[in-house]
Design a protein around this motif. Sequence first.
Motif, mmCIF file in Angstrom:
data_model
loop_
_atom_site.group_PDB
_atom_site.id
_atom_site.type_symbol
_atom_site.label_atom_id
_atom_site.label_comp_id
_atom_site.label_asym_id
_atom_site.label_seq_id
_atom_site.Cartn_x
_atom_site.Cartn_y
_atom_site.Cartn_z
ATOM 1 N N SER A 208 12.382 31.208 33.199
ATOM 2 C CA SER A 208 13.672 31.863 33.413
ATOM 3 C C SER A 208 14.682 30.780 33.771
ATOM 4 O O SER A 208 14.485 29.984 34.678
ATOM 5 C CB SER A 208 13.576 32.865 34.553
ATOM 6 O OG SER A 208 14.848 33.415 34.840
ATOM 7 N N ILE A 209 15.805 30.778 32.978
ATOM 8 C CA ILE A 209 16.865 29.804 33.257
ATOM 9 C C ILE A 209 18.197 30.515 33.378
ATOM 10 O O ILE A 209 18.366 31.631 32.871
ATOM 11 C CB ILE A 209 16.947 28.725 32.145
ATOM 12 C CG1 ILE A 209 17.280 29.411 30.785
ATOM 13 C CG2 ILE A 209 15.647 27.949 32.044
ATOM 14 C CD1 ILE A 209 17.507 28.438 29.671
ATOM 15 N N ASP A 210 19.138 29.889 34.100
ATOM 16 C CA ASP A 210 20.464 30.514 34.209
ATOM 17 C C ASP A 210 21.356 30.044 33.074
ATOM 18 O O ASP A 210 20.898 29.337 32.152
ATOM 19 C CB ASP A 210 21.091 30.184 35.564
ATOM 20 C CG ASP A 210 21.327 28.695 35.763
ATOM 21 O OD1 ASP A 210 21.274 27.941 34.769
ATOM 22 O OD2 ASP A 210 21.580 28.300 36.933
ATOM 23 N N ALA A 211 22.632 30.394 33.126
ATOM 24 C CA ALA A 211 23.548 30.105 32.038
ATOM 25 C C ALA A 211 23.777 28.604 31.849
ATOM 26 O O ALA A 211 24.169 28.169 30.764
ATOM 27 C CB ALA A 211 24.896 30.797 32.297
ATOM 28 N N LYS A 212 23.496 27.819 32.896
ATOM 29 C CA LYS A 212 23.691 26.353 32.809
ATOM 30 C C LYS A 212 22.398 25.618 32.445
ATOM 31 O O LYS A 212 22.330 24.400 32.473
ATOM 32 C CB LYS A 212 24.237 25.829 34.117
ATOM 33 C CG LYS A 212 25.628 26.384 34.459
ATOM 34 C CD LYS A 212 26.142 25.815 35.766
ATOM 35 C CE LYS A 212 27.532 26.370 36.095
ATOM 36 N NZ LYS A 212 28.038 25.829 37.391
ATOM 37 N N GLY A 213 21.359 26.368 32.177
ATOM 38 C CA GLY A 213 20.091 25.749 31.785
ATOM 39 C C GLY A 213 19.223 25.364 32.952
ATOM 40 O O GLY A 213 18.190 24.690 32.777
ATOM 41 N N VAL A 214 19.560 25.785 34.163
ATOM 42 C CA VAL A 214 18.749 25.475 35.343
ATOM 43 C C VAL A 214 17.567 26.431 35.392
ATOM 44 O O VAL A 214 17.739 27.642 35.264
ATOM 45 C CB VAL A 214 19.594 25.591 36.622
ATOM 46 C CG1 VAL A 214 18.722 25.330 37.851
ATOM 47 C CG2 VAL A 214 20.747 24.602 36.576
ATOM 48 N N VAL A 215 16.365 25.876 35.565
ATOM 49 C CA VAL A 215 15.168 26.701 35.629
ATOM 50 C C VAL A 215 15.122 27.470 36.947
ATOM 51 O O VAL A 215 15.242 26.885 38.021
ATOM 52 C CB VAL A 215 13.897 25.815 35.482
ATOM 53 C CG1 VAL A 215 12.636 26.690 35.654
ATOM 54 C CG2 VAL A 215 13.881 25.141 34.114
#
Length: 217
Positions: A208-215
């Motif tokens: 699962s990652i957020d909109a900025k690509g952070v896991v």
Amino acid sequence: MSYPIPPDEELRLAALYELELLDTPDEAAFDRITRLVAQILNVPISTVTLIDAERQWLKSRVGMEIRETTRKVGFCSHTITLSEPLIVEDASQEPRFAQNPLVTAPGGIRFYAGIPLLSLQGLALGSLCAIDTKPRVISENELAALKDLAAIVTDEIHLRERLIRERKSRQASQQALKAFHQAMESQIERRTRELNLVIESAYDAYVSIDAKGVVLD
């Protein structure tokens, strides 16, 4: 004794019960009117009468000790079936009322004038009455005054109807909003359970990652 039943009786009673005026304490808003009727028309008795299923109940009264009678002896039982005032100059000579115990009793009713009191939907809930123990003829000015006073009572009833509707509308809106929130929470919980089940039973990796690509997970 018999009395006429309005064709809209069920709707009429429903509107009356919604008002919650039956069997309530005296109120100045109505008592002022009956006192004015007695003074302006110079009659000993005046009432604001509500017609229940089997009785007539007096919300306000001047010159009467009783609070209610059976509907079958009530003059107002006839008034609510009319679209105009009911005027009885001498009840002892009127076939509909001559044998009425309210007429035959000592000091009984002779003169009666009743104006229907209508709900917002035009349903007759009762009447404003002027009553005398002597026969008499009502003048045009007296009848006009009685109609004006009945209009004030009607305005009071309409105000209460609107307040009741607004209160019920607010309650309905609050209930609908609560039901919506509960449905959304239930849906979120169900989707969460389904997602957790998919993740737990999956053979592949899950990231699962957020909109900025952070896991995240």
